[in-house]
Motif scaffolding. Structure first.
Motif, PDB file in Angstrom:
ATOM      1  N   UNK A  65       0.812  -1.218   0.000  1.00  0.00           N
ATOM      2  CA  UNK A  65       0.000   0.000   0.000  1.00  0.00           C
ATOM      3  C   UNK A  65       0.846   1.269   0.000  1.00  0.00           C
ATOM      4  N   UNK A  66       1.880   1.322   0.844  1.00  0.00           N
ATOM      5  CA  UNK A  66       2.700   2.529   0.923  1.00  0.00           C
ATOM      6  C   UNK A  66       3.579   2.731  -0.309  1.00  0.00           C
ATOM      7  N   UNK A  67       3.658   1.740  -1.167  1.00  0.00           N
ATOM      8  CA  UNK A  67       4.466   1.837  -2.380  1.00  0.00           C
ATOM      9  C   UNK A  67       3.592   2.052  -3.621  1.00  0.00           C
ATOM     10  N   UNK A  68       2.298   2.250  -3.397  1.00  0.00           N
ATOM     11  CA  UNK A  68       1.377   2.402  -4.519  1.00  0.00           C
ATOM     12  C   UNK A  68       1.077   3.871  -4.777  1.00  0.00           C
ATOM     13  N   UNK A  69       0.623   4.154  -5.979  1.00  0.00           N
ATOM     14  CA  UNK A  69       0.113   5.465  -6.360  1.00  0.00           C
ATOM     15  C   UNK A  69      -1.373   5.321  -6.661  1.00  0.00           C
ATOM     16  N   UNK A  70      -2.136   6.366  -6.345  1.00  0.00           N
ATOM     17  CA  UNK A  70      -3.588   6.292  -6.528  1.00  0.00           C
ATOM     18  C   UNK A  70      -4.079   7.499  -7.301  1.00  0.00           C
ATOM     19  N   UNK A  71      -5.070   7.267  -8.141  1.00  0.00           N
ATOM     20  CA  UNK A  71      -5.724   8.324  -8.909  1.00  0.00           C
ATOM     21  C   UNK A  71      -7.226   8.106  -8.801  1.00  0.00           C
ATOM     22  N   UNK A  72      -7.938   9.093  -8.239  1.00  0.00           N
ATOM     23  CA  UNK A  72      -9.383   8.981  -8.088  1.00  0.00           C
ATOM     24  C   UNK A  72     -10.084   9.597  -9.295  1.00  0.00           C
ATOM     25  N   UNK A  73     -11.035   8.865  -9.826  1.00  0.00           N
ATOM     26  CA  UNK A  73     -11.802   9.307 -10.995  1.00  0.00           C
ATOM     27  C   UNK A  73     -13.240   9.562 -10.555  1.00  0.00           C
ATOM     28  N   UNK A  74     -13.539  10.808 -10.220  1.00  0.00           N
ATOM     29  CA  UNK A  74     -14.877  11.141  -9.754  1.00  0.00           C
ATOM     30  C   UNK A  74     -15.915  11.053 -10.872  1.00  0.00           C
ATOM     31  N   UNK A  75     -15.481  11.252 -12.115  1.00  0.00           N
ATOM     32  CA  UNK A  75     -16.419  11.194 -13.242  1.00  0.00           C
ATOM     33  C   UNK A  75     -16.698   9.780 -13.705  1.00  0.00           C
ATOM     34  N   UNK A  76     -15.829   8.840 -13.329  1.00  0.00           N
ATOM     35  CA  UNK A  76     -15.954   7.422 -13.705  1.00  0.00           C
ATOM     36  C   UNK A  76     -15.934   7.228 -15.220  1.00  0.00           C
ATOM     37  N   UNK A  77     -15.183   8.093 -15.901  1.00  0.00           N
ATOM     38  CA  UNK A  77     -15.131   8.022 -17.367  1.00  0.00           C
ATOM     39  C   UNK A  77     -13.715   7.807 -17.899  1.00  0.00           C
ATOM     40  N   UNK A  78     -12.707   7.872 -17.051  1.00  0.00           N
ATOM     41  CA  UNK A  78     -11.327   7.781 -17.533  1.00  0.00           C
ATOM     42  C   UNK A  78     -10.998   6.385 -18.041  1.00  0.00           C
ATOM     43  N   UNK A  79     -10.291   6.347 -19.173  1.00  0.00           N
ATOM     44  CA  UNK A  79      -9.726   5.102 -19.671  1.00  0.00           C
ATOM     45  C   UNK A  79      -8.306   4.973 -19.135  1.00  0.00           C
ATOM     46  N   UNK A  80      -7.706   3.797 -19.348  1.00  0.00           N
ATOM     47  CA  UNK A  80      -6.390   3.546 -18.779  1.00  0.00           C
ATOM     48  C   UNK A  80      -5.339   4.529 -19.293  1.00  0.00           C
TER      49      UNK A  80
END
Length: 461
Positions: free
Chosen positions: A48-63
């Motif tokens: 967990x401490x070695x991960x990066x996170x990106x939150x997608x509030x629109x739920x539309x982002x592709x990879x």
């Protein structure tokens, strides 16, 4: 002029220091976020401490859009916990192998109630896992969401998880040695088998005692134990694995049903086994709210959304803890010597449920709090087992005392009957002996009186 030169030198030194700090920080972050699998000594390594996170509030982002974003953030906690959110989140982890050997690991998300997980490795889609897919579709036969990952010699891989869920967004990420993973998986199965055995023992013994001793408290202990066992078996995925592996939607629906049933049985349990004093109005209001709550949970699930139903159910755990405080304070302890045992059992359940709820809401961010519900129920069941044994011992002792009293009464009655019979026998013998003796005595008296008289003697004859 000299002063200007000194100022310029100091300025250059300051800028050079800033450059070094920035470079070092970037190198440190890069080094922190890249995990050298070949150098890992831990058989179970937290990611967990070695991960990066990106939150997608629109739920539309592709990879590709997510990977090109500049909004990736580091994680400082041992567990990724976003609470209850409708956002989709991308989790990115860099793995490398600097050794000259191929290395096989198992990537595991140690929380079973995650709905949808798309797995990408080196920007290529691999598979879907999650609690909303059939159990047999999982890459590894496990209660958690796990998959194998192989890194060749001097090879690097980037794992990206696209995660969305209606429940608590909790992601305890681990990288396992295969032997350690299967050992932990077997240990979990053994512990749950022990838990199931305790539930069965308590339930069977309680129901048998209820039938034998006609004591309603045994019935409520058994009913509550069965309900708690079914709920936890569903919560940890045991029922999903063995009973309906191809029905994920039914699995979520039955969890709502078990939550409602658990609230009802715990309320009945408290009402009958922790009776309140007559003037306690708050406790009686708690009864009405507790009986109405399961109906609301089921209605929320069928007519609104699963997430609202679960949120309401989790909020009810706080109400159950408040109820525990009320009943512990105002229960009538004079009429029931086992009130303290019932209070401890209910307190463990309600506190465990409250900590699990706060964990799923993102307030408490620790893996032990996530399992608080299971720990609380296990403690309460052990208390119930002790309580049932004590009740059995007490009831058996009372039955034995009553039997001994009846036996003493019977022995006393038998002795009394013996004395009466003996008295009758003695009286009969006395009568039978005295009658001829009296006749003989009278005759002898007559003979003595008239022995000189022939006429008197003839009268006697």
């Amino acid at each position: 002029m000299i002063a200007e030169m000194k100022f310029s030198v100091m300025l250059y030194r300051f800028l050079f220091t800033i450059f070094l700090l920035v470079s070092t920080t970037q190198y440190t972050l890069a080094d922190k976020n890249v995990i050298d699998v070949g150098q890992l000594l831990d058989k179970k390594f937290s990611l967990s401490k070695h991960a990066l996170i990106l939150r997608d509030e629109t739920k539309t982002l592709e990879l590709d859009q997510a990977l090109s974003s500049s909004k990736w953030q580091t994680i400082s906690d041992d567990v990724i916990n976003l609470g209850y959110t409708l956002d989709t989140a991308f989790i990115k982890i860099h793995l490398t192998n600097t050794s000259n050997n191929d290395i096989r690991k198992i990537f595991s998300i140690n929380f079973g109630l995650i709905d949808f997980i798309d797995v990408y490795i080196n920007e290529e889609f691999q598979f879907k896992i999650g609690d909303r897919y059939p159990f047999d579709d999982r890459q590894i036969d496990s209660y958690y969401h796990s998959f194998p990952i192989i890194l060749g010699a001097n090879q690097s891989k980037t794992v990206v998880l696209k995660v969305s869920t209606q429940g608590g967004f909790i992601l305890p990420l681990y990288l396992y040695e295969p032997s350690k993973f299967y050992s932990d998986n077997n240990t979990f199965g053994s512990l749950f088998a022990f838990f199931t055995g305790v539930v069965l023992i308590i339930s069977i013994v309680s129901l048998v005692c209820w039938r034998i001793f006609k004591e309603i408290s045994f019935f409520f202990v058994g009913a509550f134990s069965v309900t708690a066992g079914l709920f936890l078996a569903n919560y940890y995925g045991v029922l999903f694995r063995y009973l309906w592996p191809d029905k994920p939607d039914f699995n979520h629906g039955i969890m709502v049903f078990f939550i409602g049933l658990l609230i009802i049985t715990s309320t009945l349990f408290s009402r009958h086994l922790l009776p309140l004093k007559e003037k306690t109005e708050h406790g009686h209001l708690f009864y009405y709210v507790a009986f109405l709550a399961p109906v609301l949970v089921i209605c929320f699930y069928y007519f609104l959304s699963y997430q609202l139903a679960i949120l309401l159910a989790l909020s009810l755990t706080g109400m159950m803890f408040i109820g525990f405080l009320i009943f512990s304070r105002y229960s009538n302890r004079e009429d029931n010597p086992y009130t303290s045992y019932y209070s401890v059992a209910w307190g463990a359940c309600s506190l465990g449920g409250l900590t699990s709820s706060l964990s799923e809401l993102g307030v408490l961010n620790n893996e032990i709090f996530t399992n608080g519900m299971g720990i609380g129920f296990l403690i309460s069941l052990i208390v119930f087992l002790v309580l049932v044994l004590l009740r059995m011992q007490k009831d058996a002792s009372e039955k034995l005392t009553a039997l001994e009293r009846v036996k003493d009464i019977k022995i006393s009655d038998i002795n009394k009957e013996k004395h009466i019979a003996l008295g009758k026998l003695v009286a009969g013998l006395n009568h039978e002996i005295n009658t001829p003796l009296s006749t003989i005595s009278l005759c002898l008296m007559g003979v003595k009186a008239d022995r000189t008289s022939e006429e008197g003697f003839s009268k006697i004859l």
